[in-house]
Design a protein around this motif. Structure first.
Motif, PDB file in Angstrom:
ATOM      1  N   GLU A 123       1.196  -1.628  -0.233  1.00 49.16           N
ATOM      2  CA  GLU A 123       0.185   0.167  -0.187  1.00 49.16           C
ATOM      3  C   GLU A 123       1.391   1.389  -0.020  1.00 49.16           C
ATOM      4  N   ARG A 124       1.982   1.165   0.897  1.00 53.06           N
ATOM      5  CA  ARG A 124       2.878   2.615   1.426  1.00 53.06           C
ATOM      6  C   ARG A 124       3.367   2.284  -0.002  1.00 53.06           C
ATOM      7  N   LEU A 125       4.275   1.293  -1.000  1.00 50.45           N
ATOM      8  CA  LEU A 125       5.402   1.914  -1.478  1.00 50.45           C
ATOM      9  C   LEU A 125       5.347   2.460  -2.581  1.00 50.45           C
ATOM     10  N   THR A 126       6.159   3.356  -2.145  1.00 49.74           N
ATOM     11  CA  THR A 126       6.327   4.098  -4.039  1.00 49.74           C
ATOM     12  C   THR A 126       7.391   3.722  -4.848  1.00 49.74           C
ATOM     13  N   ALA A 127       6.667   4.516  -6.180  1.00 45.35           N
ATOM     14  CA  ALA A 127       7.174   3.591  -7.386  1.00 45.35           C
ATOM     15  C   ALA A 127       9.498   4.025  -7.387  1.00 45.35           C
ATOM     16  N   GLN A 128       9.350   4.407  -7.001  1.00 43.80           N
ATOM     17  CA  GLN A 128      11.000   4.760  -7.322  1.00 43.80           C
ATOM     18  C   GLN A 128      11.550   3.708  -6.329  1.00 43.80           C
ATOM     19  N   GLU A 129      10.595   3.123  -4.940  1.00 44.86           N
ATOM     20  CA  GLU A 129      10.859   2.887  -3.816  1.00 44.86           C
ATOM     21  C   GLU A 129      10.841   1.015  -4.508  1.00 44.86           C
ATOM     22  N   ILE A 130       9.574   0.996  -5.733  1.00 48.97           N
ATOM     23  CA  ILE A 130       9.209  -0.486  -6.332  1.00 48.97           C
ATOM     24  C   ILE A 130      10.844  -0.633  -7.109  1.00 48.97           C
ATOM     25  N   ASP A 131      11.632  -0.192  -8.226  1.00 59.06           N
ATOM     26  CA  ASP A 131      13.106   0.265  -9.087  1.00 59.06           C
ATOM     27  C   ASP A 131      14.356   0.132  -7.601  1.00 59.06           C
ATOM     28  N   ALA A 132      13.660   0.949  -6.615  1.00 62.32           N
ATOM     29  CA  ALA A 132      15.286   0.110  -6.150  1.00 62.32           C
ATOM     30  C   ALA A 132      15.075  -1.089  -5.555  1.00 62.32           C
ATOM     31  N   LEU A 133      14.497  -1.710  -5.630  1.00 59.13           N
ATOM     32  CA  LEU A 133      13.430  -3.067  -5.475  1.00 59.13           C
ATOM     33  C   LEU A 133      14.027  -3.886  -6.495  1.00 59.13           C
ATOM     34  N   GLU A 134      13.448  -3.485  -7.630  1.00 61.04           N
ATOM     35  CA  GLU A 134      14.368  -4.067  -8.679  1.00 61.04           C
ATOM     36  C   GLU A 134      15.437  -4.119  -9.352  1.00 61.04           C
ATOM     37  N   LEU A 135      16.156  -3.039  -8.315  1.00 57.11           N
ATOM     38  CA  LEU A 135      17.722  -3.286  -8.727  1.00 57.11           C
ATOM     39  C   LEU A 135      18.294  -3.742  -7.690  1.00 57.11           C
ATOM     40  N   ASN A 136      18.116  -3.827  -7.058  1.00 57.57           N
ATOM     41  CA  ASN A 136      18.626  -5.112  -5.264  1.00 57.57           C
ATOM     42  C   ASN A 136      18.442  -6.587  -6.282  1.00 57.57           C
ATOM     43  N   VAL A 137      17.307  -6.416  -6.638  1.00 56.85           N
ATOM     44  CA  VAL A 137      17.406  -8.154  -7.255  1.00 56.85           C
ATOM     45  C   VAL A 137      17.838  -8.652  -8.063  1.00 56.85           C
ATOM     46  N   THR A 138      17.982  -7.440  -9.287  1.00 57.38           N
ATOM     47  CA  THR A 138      19.082  -7.636 -10.292  1.00 57.38           C
ATOM     48  C   THR A 138      20.598  -7.614  -9.454  1.00 57.38           C
ATOM     49  N   ALA A 139      21.190  -7.045  -8.827  1.00 54.78           N
ATOM     50  CA  ALA A 139      22.354  -6.957  -8.052  1.00 54.78           C
ATOM     51  C   ALA A 139      22.884  -8.064  -7.655  1.00 54.78           C
TER      52      ALA A 139
END
Length: 243
Positions: A123-139
């Motif tokens: 509910e509270r994640l921003t789009a930028q935070e989701i992008d950061a999570l995706e970068l983490n998964v890729t890394a």
């Protein structure tokens, strides 16, 4: 330094505890705030009617508890700090090492906590935070491919800490940080698993987070963690049986 703080002389037989208690009480009442500097050591010792050695012992204990910071130099002294999660995280780690938290209790608590965290974060994640999570998964995937398992494990733990921070609740965020710190110690003792596909689960979770589908996201993280921790506990129990 305002004289209205209200420091009172200390009874010698309880000097150490009473000094710390007075300073904590002044912080709790808002008379001392983050950034405030306590009186000079000599002056404070006189106000409290204690030796400077006793005062230093109390101040060191307050520093270890995360209440104050002791700075050296001409502009140094004892300063009230905003506080951080290190004290709680270190406390949980110490409890684990002392045996007060068992691996089974740790893994059970993690599943419960993360199920709640993911639902709130959805509910509270921003789009930028989701992008950061995706970068983490890729890394993490890149580190695993490069056989850098230490870095891969660190990034996996960071992913969960980032989810905790996304709840916007410092209590939950600190709990998640503490649980992941202890989980790191537990996994170090048994070694990482290759039986549970982290990457595929992460990608599904990210999709559910972007869709704001809290039910699907919660189901995904719960299924993943249950599979993961079954493997963890199997290897832990085997190790205990042969150890």
């Amino acid at each position: 330094m305002p004289s209205s703080f209200g420091f009172a002389p200390i009874a010698p037989q309880r000097a150490f505890e009473d000094i710390a208690a007075q300073i904590r009480e002044l912080v709790a009442r808002g008379k001392l705030k983050p950034g405030d500097r306590l009186p000079a050591e000599r002056d404070l010792a006189v106000k409290l009617n204690v030796s400077r050695n006793t005062l230093r012992e109390a101040l060191r204990a307050l520093e270890l508890s995360g209440m104050i910071q002791l700075r050296k130099g001409a502009s140094g002294g004892a300063f009230v700090i905003p506080g951080n999660s290190d004290v709680v995280v270190n406390g949980m780690r110490d409890l684990y090492h002392l045996g007060a938290i068992s691996p089974a209790e740790l893994t059970e608590a993690r599943i419960w906590l993360e199920s709640m965290v993911v639902r709130i974060a959805c509910e509270r994640l921003t789009a930028q935070e989701i992008d950061a999570l995706e970068l983490n998964v890729t890394a993490a995937a890149d580190a695993y491919k490069a056989s850098d398992f230490v870095e891969s494990a660190r990034l996996h733990r960071q992913f969960h800490v980032m989810l905790g921070a996304a709840t916007r609740n410092p209590v939950i965020a600190i709990m998640m940080e503490g649980v992941m710190e202890v989980m790191g110690k537990f996994v170090d003792s048994i070694g990482p698993t290759d039986k549970v596909s982290t990457q595929s689960s992460r990608r599904r979770l990210l999709k559910h987070l972007r869709d704001r589908d809290a039910d699907a996201a919660t189901s995904e993280i719960t299924r993943f963690l249950e599979r993961l921790h079954r493997d963890y506990m199997e290897r832990w129990n085997n190790r205990q049986a042969t150890g």
